[in-house]
Design a protein around this motif. Sequence first.
Motif, PDB file in Angstrom:
ATOM      1  N   THR A 291       0.828  -1.205   0.000  1.00  0.00           N
ATOM      2  CA  THR A 291       0.000   0.000   0.000  1.00  0.00           C
ATOM      3  C   THR A 291       0.862   1.255   0.000  1.00  0.00           C
ATOM      4  O   THR A 291       0.626   2.198  -0.766  1.00  0.00           O
ATOM      5  N   TYR A 292       1.893   1.272   0.848  1.00  0.00           N
ATOM      6  CA  TYR A 292       2.754   2.449   0.911  1.00  0.00           C
ATOM      7  C   TYR A 292       3.559   2.597  -0.372  1.00  0.00           C
ATOM      8  O   TYR A 292       3.824   3.716  -0.821  1.00  0.00           O
ATOM      9  N   ALA A 293       3.930   1.475  -1.010  1.00  0.00           N
ATOM     10  CA  ALA A 293       4.646   1.534  -2.285  1.00  0.00           C
ATOM     11  C   ALA A 293       3.778   2.210  -3.340  1.00  0.00           C
ATOM     12  O   ALA A 293       4.258   3.040  -4.123  1.00  0.00           O
ATOM     13  N   ALA A 294       2.484   1.859  -3.353  1.00  0.00           N
ATOM     14  CA  ALA A 294       1.562   2.471  -4.308  1.00  0.00           C
ATOM     15  C   ALA A 294       1.461   3.971  -4.071  1.00  0.00           C
ATOM     16  O   ALA A 294       1.418   4.771  -5.021  1.00  0.00           O
ATOM     17  N   ILE A 295       1.441   4.382  -2.802  1.00  0.00           N
ATOM     18  CA  ILE A 295       1.383   5.807  -2.471  1.00  0.00           C
ATOM     19  C   ILE A 295       2.646   6.524  -2.960  1.00  0.00           C
ATOM     20  O   ILE A 295       2.589   7.634  -3.499  1.00  0.00           O
ATOM     21  N   ALA A 296       3.799   5.882  -2.766  1.00  0.00           N
ATOM     22  CA  ALA A 296       5.071   6.480  -3.194  1.00  0.00           C
ATOM     23  C   ALA A 296       5.114   6.632  -4.713  1.00  0.00           C
ATOM     24  O   ALA A 296       5.547   7.662  -5.237  1.00  0.00           O
TER      25      ALA A 296
ATOM     26  N   ARG B  49       2.969   9.527  -5.703  1.00  0.00           N
ATOM     27  CA  ARG B  49       3.628  10.807  -5.444  1.00  0.00           C
ATOM     28  C   ARG B  49       4.607  11.137  -6.562  1.00  0.00           C
ATOM     29  O   ARG B  49       4.747  12.285  -6.970  1.00  0.00           O
ATOM     30  N   ALA B  50       5.317  10.119  -7.055  1.00  0.00           N
ATOM     31  CA  ALA B  50       6.299  10.335  -8.112  1.00  0.00           C
ATOM     32  C   ALA B  50       5.624  10.668  -9.442  1.00  0.00           C
ATOM     33  O   ALA B  50       6.185  11.391 -10.269  1.00  0.00           O
ATOM     34  N   TRP B  51       4.403  10.153  -9.625  1.00  0.00           N
ATOM     35  CA  TRP B  51       3.706  10.342 -10.901  1.00  0.00           C
ATOM     36  C   TRP B  51       2.969  11.672 -10.962  1.00  0.00           C
ATOM     37  O   TRP B  51       2.929  12.318 -12.015  1.00  0.00           O
ATOM     38  N   ARG B  52       2.400  12.095  -9.831  1.00  0.00           N
ATOM     39  CA  ARG B  52       1.573  13.304  -9.830  1.00  0.00           C
ATOM     40  C   ARG B  52       2.451  14.535  -9.606  1.00  0.00           C
ATOM     41  O   ARG B  52       3.174  14.617  -8.619  1.00  0.00           O
ATOM     42  N   PRO B  53       2.370  15.516 -10.499  1.00  0.00           N
ATOM     43  CA  PRO B  53       3.233  16.705 -10.423  1.00  0.00           C
ATOM     44  C   PRO B  53       3.188  17.438  -9.094  1.00  0.00           C
ATOM     45  O   PRO B  53       4.202  17.883  -8.588  1.00  0.00           O
ATOM     46  N   GLN B  54       1.984  17.587  -8.484  1.00  0.00           N
ATOM     47  CA  GLN B  54       1.896  18.361  -7.255  1.00  0.00           C
ATOM     48  C   GLN B  54       2.664  17.709  -6.112  1.00  0.00           C
ATOM     49  O   GLN B  54       3.087  18.377  -5.176  1.00  0.00           O
ATOM     50  N   ALA B  55       2.861  16.390  -6.186  1.00  0.00           N
ATOM     51  CA  ALA B  55       3.572  15.697  -5.119  1.00  0.00           C
ATOM     52  C   ALA B  55       5.064  16.002  -5.150  1.00  0.00           C
ATOM     53  O   ALA B  55       5.757  15.813  -4.167  1.00  0.00           O
TER      54      ALA B  55
ATOM     55  N   ARG C 138      11.211  12.890  -7.409  1.00  0.00           N
ATOM     56  CA  ARG C 138      10.643  11.812  -8.225  1.00  0.00           C
ATOM     57  C   ARG C 138      11.486  10.541  -8.082  1.00  0.00           C
ATOM     58  O   ARG C 138      10.954   9.446  -7.865  1.00  0.00           O
ATOM     59  N   VAL C 139      12.795  10.685  -8.178  1.00  0.00           N
ATOM     60  CA  VAL C 139      13.694   9.537  -8.058  1.00  0.00           C
ATOM     61  C   VAL C 139      13.583   8.906  -6.674  1.00  0.00           C
ATOM     62  O   VAL C 139      13.511   7.673  -6.534  1.00  0.00           O
ATOM     63  N   LEU C 140      13.557   9.756  -5.618  1.00  0.00           N
ATOM     64  CA  LEU C 140      13.471   9.238  -4.255  1.00  0.00           C
ATOM     65  C   LEU C 140      12.197   8.426  -4.053  1.00  0.00           C
ATOM     66  O   LEU C 140      12.230   7.318  -3.492  1.00  0.00           O
TER      67      LEU C 140
END
Length: 205
Positions: A86-91, A94-100, A184-186
């Motif tokens: 679940t947390y991997a999906a959230i990460a 975050r990397a995919w969505r620009p605002q994150a 994004r990389v992180l």
Amino acid sequence: MVSPLAPAFFSGFFLGLSLIIAIGAQNAFILRQGLLRQHVFILCLICALSDALLIAAGVAGLGTLIATSPRLITVVTIGGALFLFTYAAIAFRRAWRPQALHAAKTGEGSMKAAVAACLAFTFLNPHVYLDTVVLLGSLSAQFEGRARLVYGLGACIASFVWFFGLGYGARLLQPVFARPAAWRVLDILIGLVMTAIGLGLLRSL
């Protein structure tokens, strides 16, 4: 003159340090919070105190009980794997969505949510029990009396040194993470680490 208890202390300290330095879900979470400068002290304190509690339980003899309860280890393993996925999906999101990618410039996240995630990373990871309770606990049997207590103290201090060093030391990397691409990389790396650990847990069943 070197104290006769020094070998026990350093044995616990360096063994404890070697077990928690490996890149894992908990360390990745603390690193990210340190970069964001969000709730760093309380999260590092929770991780260190949780480790100290588990180490104390292991040194006191709980390690033997956990090792003889495969059902308990299975339940914790499955729960931990689901949480990591679940947390991997959230990460990854975050990397995919620009605002994150501008997280470092936004307001602080909820402390309640951060603490809940920190506790989950700590207690839903079966490796925590195997390392701190079973391994550290069983190896404490080589010491007796005060030496065993000093061994446990050394392992506990190692946790405090590592987590606070990681949480506050992450700020030294802040110039690098001023760039959106670095975030994004992180987050991609965090997502991959979480996924790999989760798959590893399921394979261990």
